[in-house]
Design a protein around this motif. Structure first.
Motif, PDB file in Angstrom:
ATOM      1  N   SER A 105      36.649  31.282  37.281  1.00 11.31           N
ATOM      2  CA  SER A 105      35.516  31.996  36.689  1.00 11.31           C
ATOM      3  C   SER A 105      35.890  33.438  36.348  1.00 11.31           C
ATOM      4  CB  SER A 105      34.319  31.994  37.649  1.00 11.31           C
ATOM      5  OG  SER A 105      34.506  32.928  38.689  1.00 11.31           O
ATOM      6  N   ASP A 106      35.197  33.974  35.347  1.00 11.21           N
ATOM      7  CA  ASP A 106      35.426  35.365  34.965  1.00 11.21           C
ATOM      8  C   ASP A 106      34.877  36.334  36.012  1.00 11.21           C
ATOM      9  OD1 ASP A 106      32.874  34.488  34.316  1.00 11.21           O
ATOM     10  OD2 ASP A 106      32.670  35.793  32.583  1.00 11.21           O
ATOM     11  N   THR A 107      33.888  35.912  36.785  1.00 10.79           N
ATOM     12  CA  THR A 107      33.360  36.764  37.855  1.00 10.79           C
ATOM     13  C   THR A 107      34.432  37.022  38.906  1.00 10.79           C
ATOM     14  OG1 THR A 107      31.181  35.784  37.512  1.00 10.79           O
ATOM     15  CG2 THR A 107      31.500  37.038  39.538  1.00 10.79           C
ATOM     16  N   GLU A 108      35.164  35.980  39.261  1.00  7.10           N
ATOM     17  CA  GLU A 108      36.235  36.141  40.240  1.00  7.10           C
ATOM     18  C   GLU A 108      37.321  37.069  39.699  1.00  7.10           C
ATOM     19  OE1 GLU A 108      39.258  33.441  43.011  1.00  7.10           O
ATOM     20  OE2 GLU A 108      38.168  32.521  41.337  1.00  7.10           O
ATOM     21  N   THR A 109      37.620  36.961  38.411  1.00  7.09           N
ATOM     22  CA  THR A 109      38.605  37.851  37.792  1.00  7.09           C
ATOM     23  C   THR A 109      38.139  39.293  37.856  1.00  7.09           C
ATOM     24  OG1 THR A 109      39.222  36.077  36.265  1.00  7.09           O
ATOM     25  CG2 THR A 109      39.923  38.310  35.702  1.00  7.09           C
ATOM     26  N   LEU A 110      36.870  39.537  37.501  1.00  9.00           N
ATOM     27  CA  LEU A 110      36.367  40.905  37.448  1.00  9.00           C
ATOM     28  C   LEU A 110      36.350  41.550  38.823  1.00  9.00           C
ATOM     29  CD1 LEU A 110      35.198  43.223  35.809  1.00  9.00           C
ATOM     30  CD2 LEU A 110      32.923  42.225  36.143  1.00  9.00           C
ATOM     31  N   ILE A 111      35.917  40.836  39.845  1.00 11.32           N
ATOM     32  CA  ILE A 111      35.838  41.475  41.162  1.00 11.32           C
ATOM     33  C   ILE A 111      37.231  41.756  41.715  1.00 11.32           C
ATOM     34  CG2 ILE A 111      35.734  39.381  42.599  1.00 11.32           C
ATOM     35  CD1 ILE A 111      33.534  40.828  44.223  1.00 11.32           C
ATOM     36  N   ALA A 112      38.201  40.912  41.350  1.00 11.21           N
ATOM     37  CA  ALA A 112      39.585  41.202  41.749  1.00 11.21           C
ATOM     38  C   ALA A 112      40.102  42.437  41.018  1.00 11.21           C
ATOM     39  CB  ALA A 112      40.480  40.000  41.464  1.00 11.21           C
ATOM     40  N   ALA A 113      39.758  42.559  39.740  1.00 10.59           N
ATOM     41  CA  ALA A 113      40.181  43.736  38.975  1.00 10.59           C
ATOM     42  C   ALA A 113      39.545  45.000  39.525  1.00 10.59           C
ATOM     43  CB  ALA A 113      39.811  43.547  37.505  1.00 10.59           C
ATOM     44  N   ILE A 114      38.283  44.904  39.923  1.00 11.92           N
ATOM     45  CA  ILE A 114      37.606  46.065  40.512  1.00 11.92           C
ATOM     46  C   ILE A 114      38.307  46.502  41.790  1.00 11.92           C
ATOM     47  CG2 ILE A 114      35.471  46.809  41.642  1.00 11.92           C
ATOM     48  CD1 ILE A 114      33.969  45.003  39.602  1.00 11.92           C
ATOM     49  N   GLU A 115      38.674  45.543  42.617  1.00  8.15           N
ATOM     50  CA  GLU A 115      39.331  45.882  43.873  1.00  8.15           C
ATOM     51  C   GLU A 115      40.709  46.494  43.635  1.00  8.15           C
ATOM     52  OE1 GLU A 115      38.661  43.997  47.834  1.00  8.15           O
ATOM     53  OE2 GLU A 115      40.420  42.857  47.180  1.00  8.15           O
ATOM     54  N   CYS A 116      41.405  46.020  42.593  1.00 14.28           N
ATOM     55  CA  CYS A 116      42.756  46.514  42.332  1.00 14.28           C
ATOM     56  C   CYS A 116      42.771  47.832  41.562  1.00 14.28           C
ATOM     57  CB  CYS A 116      43.552  45.465  41.546  1.00 14.28           C
ATOM     58  SG  CYS A 116      43.941  43.982  42.496  1.00 14.28           S
ATOM     59  N   TRP A 117      41.887  47.983  40.590  1.00 16.20           N
ATOM     60  CA  TRP A 117      41.957  49.121  39.668  1.00 16.20           C
ATOM     61  C   TRP A 117      40.799  50.101  39.796  1.00 16.20           C
ATOM     62  CZ3 TRP A 117      42.354  45.098  35.186  1.00 16.20           C
ATOM     63  CH2 TRP A 117      43.579  44.413  35.279  1.00 16.20           C
ATOM     64  N   GLY A 118      39.727  49.715  40.474  1.00 16.48           N
ATOM     65  CA  GLY A 118      38.516  50.515  40.485  1.00 16.48           C
ATOM     66  C   GLY A 118      37.550  50.032  39.416  1.00 16.48           C
ATOM     67  N   LEU A 119      36.264  50.335  39.595  1.00 14.18           N
ATOM     68  CA  LEU A 119      35.240  49.773  38.720  1.00 14.18           C
ATOM     69  C   LEU A 119      35.397  50.210  37.267  1.00 14.18           C
ATOM     70  CD1 LEU A 119      32.630  48.217  38.162  1.00 14.18           C
ATOM     71  CD2 LEU A 119      31.352  50.262  38.844  1.00 14.18           C
ATOM     72  N   GLU A 120      35.490  51.519  37.018  1.00 14.22           N
ATOM     73  CA  GLU A 120      35.498  51.980  35.636  1.00 14.22           C
ATOM     74  C   GLU A 120      36.747  51.530  34.895  1.00 14.22           C
ATOM     75  OE1 GLU A 120      33.893  55.875  34.691  1.00 14.22           O
ATOM     76  OE2 GLU A 120      33.316  56.101  36.802  1.00 14.22           O
ATOM     77  N   ALA A 121      37.879  51.496  35.558  1.00 15.80           N
ATOM     78  CA  ALA A 121      39.104  51.003  34.912  1.00 15.80           C
ATOM     79  C   ALA A 121      38.982  49.520  34.607  1.00 15.80           C
ATOM     80  CB  ALA A 121      40.312  51.266  35.806  1.00 15.80           C
ATOM     81  N   ALA A 122      38.382  48.763  35.528  1.00 19.70           N
ATOM     82  CA  ALA A 122      38.206  47.329  35.295  1.00 19.70           C
ATOM     83  C   ALA A 122      37.265  47.085  34.123  1.00 19.70           C
ATOM     84  CB  ALA A 122      37.672  46.655  36.557  1.00 19.70           C
ATOM     85  N   LEU A 123      36.165  47.845  34.054  1.00 17.17           N
ATOM     86  CA  LEU A 123      35.230  47.672  32.941  1.00 17.17           C
ATOM     87  C   LEU A 123      35.879  48.063  31.621  1.00 17.17           C
ATOM     88  CD1 LEU A 123      31.858  48.981  34.434  1.00 17.17           C
ATOM     89  CD2 LEU A 123      32.716  46.633  34.315  1.00 17.17           C
ATOM     90  N   SER A 124      36.645  49.136  31.612  1.00 20.00           N
ATOM     91  CA  SER A 124      37.298  49.581  30.391  1.00 20.00           C
ATOM     92  C   SER A 124      38.304  48.552  29.884  1.00 20.00           C
ATOM     93  CB  SER A 124      38.000  50.927  30.620  1.00 20.00           C
ATOM     94  OG  SER A 124      37.062  51.939  30.950  1.00 20.00           O
ATOM     95  N   ALA A 125      38.902  47.800  30.794  1.00 19.85           N
ATOM     96  CA  ALA A 125      39.878  46.777  30.405  1.00 19.85           C
ATOM     97  C   ALA A 125      39.211  45.475  29.982  1.00 19.85           C
ATOM     98  CB  ALA A 125      40.834  46.507  31.564  1.00 19.85           C
TER      99      ALA A 125
END
Length: 655
Positions: A105-125
């Motif tokens: 799921s894309d939700t699992e991808t996003l929360i992993a990205a948030i944990e690795c990069w931070g919220l704003e960096a994950a959203l920007s990507a």
């Protein structure tokens, strides 16, 4: 697509009671998420997350929400889709080879990205549409965020002892202590613009997160909204490349649109498209059909009145592209059947009358598919509305007068007897319509404001967007005197000198009309029938490309969307598309005088007006009599009043 909700009781809350509230909020959002629901409660902090799921990608329990990050630090509820999440997974895998994925799921991808990069960096990507709630259990920060264009909604505010948020107001109303009183400022704005503009909501204690913004909540108290995506910076960065050679632009645009449409085809459920036969939906459908392995399912709505009927055009495009096409004819009886439920579908007063055919179109499509691609955003982002160029003409005409001359011209315009003070072309340019004597004072006054706003493009945009003859004038004088004139969000004034009026109006529409009206209309109509809609033309990659184009690529000889025409005519013969812009509208004036008149008169009866105690009864009934007498162009302000009145009279907003 889903419904999200949550609450934070800083003083604590019994777990059983909190979970009960969470389930009630999820139940209120069941149309947004009929497939499953979930609740999580942090007993130490008093934070509750609730979710209603419409399963689109990864139908298994691995895609269930609320979702916890790999380390357990973050909780996430997400409404929307991240279209490039597979690419993000590849990036995450290269930097975090220890990550173990539970599902796809894309939700699992996003929360992993948030944990690795931070919220704003994950959203920007991320390229996608979304509204989300994120709980940081380590720093005790709750963050709400909304996508760049504002496709998905999220409301927030203080409810009783809790801070709360939700995809729709109906979920907040399930919490104890909700203040159901309407906000006079929001009512005035709705009557003026046909919708409640962000960040207002119809309730004074509740706001909307603005497009491209986030809100951080600490200790149950929300901070000021701030942009994680800045429209001004995005336009400035894209504008650096605005010397893109015209001969190369169509090829680049088509290649980019193919990439975007392919990413938005990702779905584990049936997918199709809305098709009106206009430029935007025809282009999206053409690319979708080209990239599909079989015949794409397409859907359109028509009218018996040929002045408003685009169904034959959609049918012709569908036949040429070879789609599996379904259409339905919208009758006044269909409108009457929908009207009693409009306040439930739209949750707060909303008066864009194309909401009716959009609801029927969504219901029609949901019989076969769960995801529909749309052409939304094409007009706002590629110069499709005639008012952009007409507004630039009016602005240029204003600048031709010196300040003293301009003031004198405005003064003359304020007098209804001085018609010679304004040329008819000025009225035509701003869409003020015919100068019927009964309409003359109001229309001259509006034109006077336009001329007087020479030095304030924001005020020009604000007036330019108003409904002629309607708005706050329908409120009692005592209430009007207490209210400030509602003002629409607009593009940054700093952009004006670089963009010019036409493109600055486009940017202002993208900041106000698009998220406040167009995307609300489509989101609520589709979610009423648990249908997910996706808008390729609003993808961040398309947004950036559009602002890199020259004016010639937008405002060509055909009057707007030149580059879209250039690409579309590679797929669809010109004669199937080349016709005056029609729009997704209904014969509102005729229907209000005819089949809808009984319903309207019931709402405008003295007893009904006295019950809500909002309108100036004499003013609104005078307007109604003028419409019934045959005066044209009054349907829109009356429809706005009727939508507000019907919402105020409803006693089941939380259903």
């Amino acid at each position: 697509m889903c419904g999200i909700a949550g609450a934070w009781w800083p003083g604590g809350q019994p777990e059983d009671k909190a979970r009960s509230h969470g389930m009630a909020m999820a139940a209120a959002l069941r149309r947004r998420g009929p497939d499953a629901s979930g609740v999580m409660f942090d007993t130490q902090s008093g934070v509750l997350f609730s979710h209603a799921r419409l399963a689109i990608v990864d139908l298994s329990s691995a895609g269930a929400q609320p979702m916890v990050s790999p380390s357990g630090r973050y909780w996430l509820v997400l409404n929307g889709e991240i279209y490039n999440h597979l690419e993000l997974r590849e990036r995450l895998a290269s930097s975090r080879p220890d990550l173990v994925w539970r599902g796809h799921s894309d939700t699992e991808t996003l929360i992993a990205a948030i944990e690795c990069w931070g919220l704003e960096a994950a959203l920007s990507a991320s390229y996608g549409m979304f509204a989300l709630g994120l709980w940081d259990r380590q720093d005790h920060v709750l963050t709400l965020a909304r996508d760049r264009a504002g496709e998905k909604p999220v409301y927030f505010g203080k409810v009783g002892e809790a801070f709360a948020f939700a995809s729709e107001l109906r979920a907040l109303r399930r919490l104890p202590g909700f203040d159901n009183r309407p906000d006079p400022e929001a009512m005035a704005a709705m009557l003026t613009y046909q919708y409640v503009p962000d960040p207002l909501s119809i309730h004074a204690g509740v706001a909307k997160v603005r497009a491209g913004h986030l809100v951080e909540v600490r200790g149950g108290v929300a901070g000021a909204q701030r942009a994680w995506w800045d429209q001004q910076k995005a336009i400035e960065q894209s504008s650096v490349a605005r010397r893109l050679p015209m001969q190369d632009a169509p090829d680049q645009f088509e290649a980019l649109l193919v990439e975007v449409v392919r990413s938005q085809m990702l779905s584990d459920v049936p997918l199709g498209s809305f098709l009106s036969g206009g430029i935007d939906s025809s282009l999206v459908t053409a690319i979708l059909q080209q990239q599909s392995g079989g015949r794409v399912k397409t859907y359109s709505i028509g009218f018996t009145d040929p002045r408003f009927n685009e169904a034959p055009h959609a049918r012709a495009v569908a036949e040429h592209l070879g789609t599996e096409h379904t259409e339905a004819i919208f009758e006044p009886a269909d409108a009457l059947a929908l009207i009693p439920d409009l306040h439930r579908y739209y949750d707060e007063p909303f008066a864009d009358c194309s909401q009716l055919p959009t609801l029927l179109l969504s219901r029609l499509a949901r019989q076969d598919i769960t995801v529909a691609l749309t052409g939304d955003g094409g007009d706002e982002l590629f110069g499709g509305y005639p008012r952009f160029q007409r507004g630039a003409q009016v602005w240029a005409r204003n600048l031709a007068y010196s300040s003293p001359g301009l003031r004198a011209r405005a003064k003359l315009a304020r007098g209804a007897g001085h018609l010679a003070a304004l040329t008819s072309s000025a009225f035509d340019a701003v869409g003020l319509g015919s100068l019927h004597p009964a309409n003359l004072p109001g229309r001259l006054g509006r034109a006077a404001r336009l001329f007087a706003n020479r030095d304030d493009p924001g005020a020009f945009h604000d007036d330019f967007a108003r409904i002629p003859g309607g708005g706050r004038a329908l409120l009692p004088e005592q209430l009007r005197a207490q209210l400030e004139d509602p003002r629409l969000p607009c593009a940054a004034p700093e952009l004006f000198s670089d963009l010019g009026m036409a493109r600055w109006l486009m940017a202002s529409d993208a900041a106000s009309y698009l998220p406040g009206d167009i995307l609300v209309k489509v989101d609520r109509a589709a979610m009423a029938f648990s249908l997910e809609t996706r808008a390729p033309l609003l993808d961040a990659r398309i947004l950036d490309f559009g602002w890199s184009l020259s004016d010639a690529a937008l405002f060509g000889a055909d009057g707007g969307k030149q580059i879209m025409r250039d690409v579309l005519f590679r797929h669809v013969p010109r004669h199937l598309i080349d016709r005056p812009k029609q729009g997704f509208i209904i014969p509102l004036d005729d229907w209000l005088r005819g089949p809808l008149s009984g319903w309207a008169e019931d709402l405008l009866a003295p007893a009904a007006l006295a019950r809500t105690a909002v309108f100036d009864g004499k003013r609104i009934n005078r307007l109604w009599r003028r419409l019934k007498g045959g005066e044209a162009g009054l349907g829109y302000p009356i429809w706005s009043a009727l939508m507000l009145q019907s919402w105020l009279m409803a006693d089941d907003h939380d259903l």
